[in-house]
Write a protein that holds these residues in place. Sequence first.
Motif, short mmCIF file in Angstrom:
data_model
loop_
_atom_site.label_atom_id
_atom_site.label_comp_id
_atom_site.label_asym_id
_atom_site.label_seq_id
_atom_site.Cartn_x
_atom_site.Cartn_y
_atom_site.Cartn_z
N SER A 164 0.82 -1.21 0.00
CA SER A 164 0.00 0.00 0.00
C SER A 164 0.85 1.26 0.00
CB SER A 164 -0.93 0.01 1.22
OG SER A 164 -0.18 -0.03 2.43
N SER A 165 2.08 1.15 -0.48
CA SER A 165 2.99 2.30 -0.59
C SER A 165 4.02 2.00 -1.66
CB SER A 165 3.70 2.55 0.75
OG SER A 165 4.76 3.48 0.59
N PRO A 166 4.49 3.03 -2.38
CA PRO A 166 5.57 2.81 -3.33
C PRO A 166 6.91 2.62 -2.64
CG PRO A 166 5.00 5.13 -3.28
CD PRO A 166 3.99 4.42 -2.44
N VAL A 167 6.97 2.96 -1.34
CA VAL A 167 8.19 2.81 -0.55
C VAL A 167 7.81 2.11 0.76
CG1 VAL A 167 10.22 3.96 0.39
CG2 VAL A 167 9.01 4.98 -1.54
N PRO A 168 7.59 0.78 0.74
CA PRO A 168 7.10 0.09 1.93
C PRO A 168 8.11 0.01 3.06
CG PRO A 168 7.52 -1.48 0.17
CD PRO A 168 7.65 -0.12 -0.43
N GLY A 169 9.40 0.10 2.72
CA GLY A 169 10.43 -0.06 3.74
C GLY A 169 10.60 -1.52 4.12
N LEU A 170 11.72 -1.85 4.72
CA LEU A 170 11.99 -3.22 5.11
C LEU A 170 12.99 -3.26 6.24
CD1 LEU A 170 11.92 -6.34 4.65
CD2 LEU A 170 13.81 -5.99 3.02
N GLN A 171 12.68 -4.03 7.29
CA GLN A 171 13.64 -4.33 8.34
C GLN A 171 13.51 -5.80 8.69
OE1 GLN A 171 13.36 -2.43 12.28
NE2 GLN A 171 15.59 -2.25 12.24
N ILE A 172 14.60 -6.56 8.46
CA ILE A 172 14.63 -7.98 8.76
C ILE A 172 15.16 -8.17 10.18
CG2 ILE A 172 15.59 -10.21 8.08
CD1 ILE A 172 15.81 -9.13 5.24
N LEU A 173 14.40 -8.83 11.02
CA LEU A 173 14.73 -8.94 12.43
C LEU A 173 16.10 -9.55 12.67
CD1 LEU A 173 13.83 -8.62 15.38
CD2 LEU A 173 12.72 -10.86 15.19
N ASP A 174 16.40 -10.66 12.00
CA ASP A 174 17.69 -11.33 12.21
C ASP A 174 18.86 -10.42 11.88
OD1 ASP A 174 16.20 -13.53 12.89
OD2 ASP A 174 16.50 -14.58 10.99
N PHE A 175 18.74 -9.68 10.78
CA PHE A 175 19.83 -8.79 10.38
C PHE A 175 19.92 -7.59 11.31
CE2 PHE A 175 19.18 -11.36 6.66
CZ PHE A 175 20.45 -11.53 6.13
N ALA A 176 18.76 -7.13 11.78
CA ALA A 176 18.77 -5.99 12.71
C ALA A 176 19.50 -6.35 14.00
CB ALA A 176 17.33 -5.57 13.01
N LEU A 177 19.41 -7.60 14.42
CA LEU A 177 20.03 -8.02 15.67
C LEU A 177 21.48 -8.48 15.50
CD1 LEU A 177 17.11 -10.07 17.27
CD2 LEU A 177 18.01 -7.87 18.07
N PHE A 178 21.78 -9.17 14.39
CA PHE A 178 23.06 -9.86 14.31
C PHE A 178 23.94 -9.46 13.12
CE2 PHE A 178 19.87 -12.84 16.13
CZ PHE A 178 20.34 -12.82 17.43
#
Length: 209
Positions: A164-178
């Motif tokens: 529902s957006s042309p820029v939904p964004g993304l944050q992957i939990l595993d990569f955010a932590l490790f």
Amino acid sequence: MFPICFILFFLFLSTSNAAVQDFCVGDPMGPESPAGYSCKPVTKVTIDDFVFSGLGIPGNTTNIINAAVTPAFAAQFPGVNGLGISAARLDLAPGGVIPMHTHPGASELLIVARGRITSGFISSANNVYYKTLKKGDSIVLPQGLLHFQVNAAKIHSVAFVSFSSPVPGLQILDFALFANNLPSLLVEKTTFLDDAQVKKLKAVLGGTG
């Protein structure tokens, strides 16, 4: 003689139509904001800005997650800029997984095109909603909530998703932590994992500290 109300009505239509902006094709060379890119001059817009062929091409699943995401966001598909929509293709080889992640800027609608995919999300109340989907099934994943996809078939599975957006964004939990330089001690304190496990995951995902 036309009543004054009709004259004003037609005057309003003519002036409002003149102010309508039909589209805002993104200029990837310019700055990006949560709303997308600044508009490319209309004189430089072509039909190719509104066409994207990447979703017909299988992604490379030879990686740690045995999966691939082919995005059709504003950066790859300038025509969706400003329109409140975008898309992507998910390819999951046998054993493939799209790890827990969030899209801060959009809700997601997933449609299975091949194979079977288990997908779901966790609500802010920590309630879990998931189901194994077959070809033709779809699932909606609310904006900002952690969600995932796992290949539930012995064959290559494929899904197409819209946002529902042309820029939904993304944050992957595993990569955010490790996968960053957050000190291991802080990761251990905030995740209740032991030092050996944190160091192992950092080594696998490229993190330091």
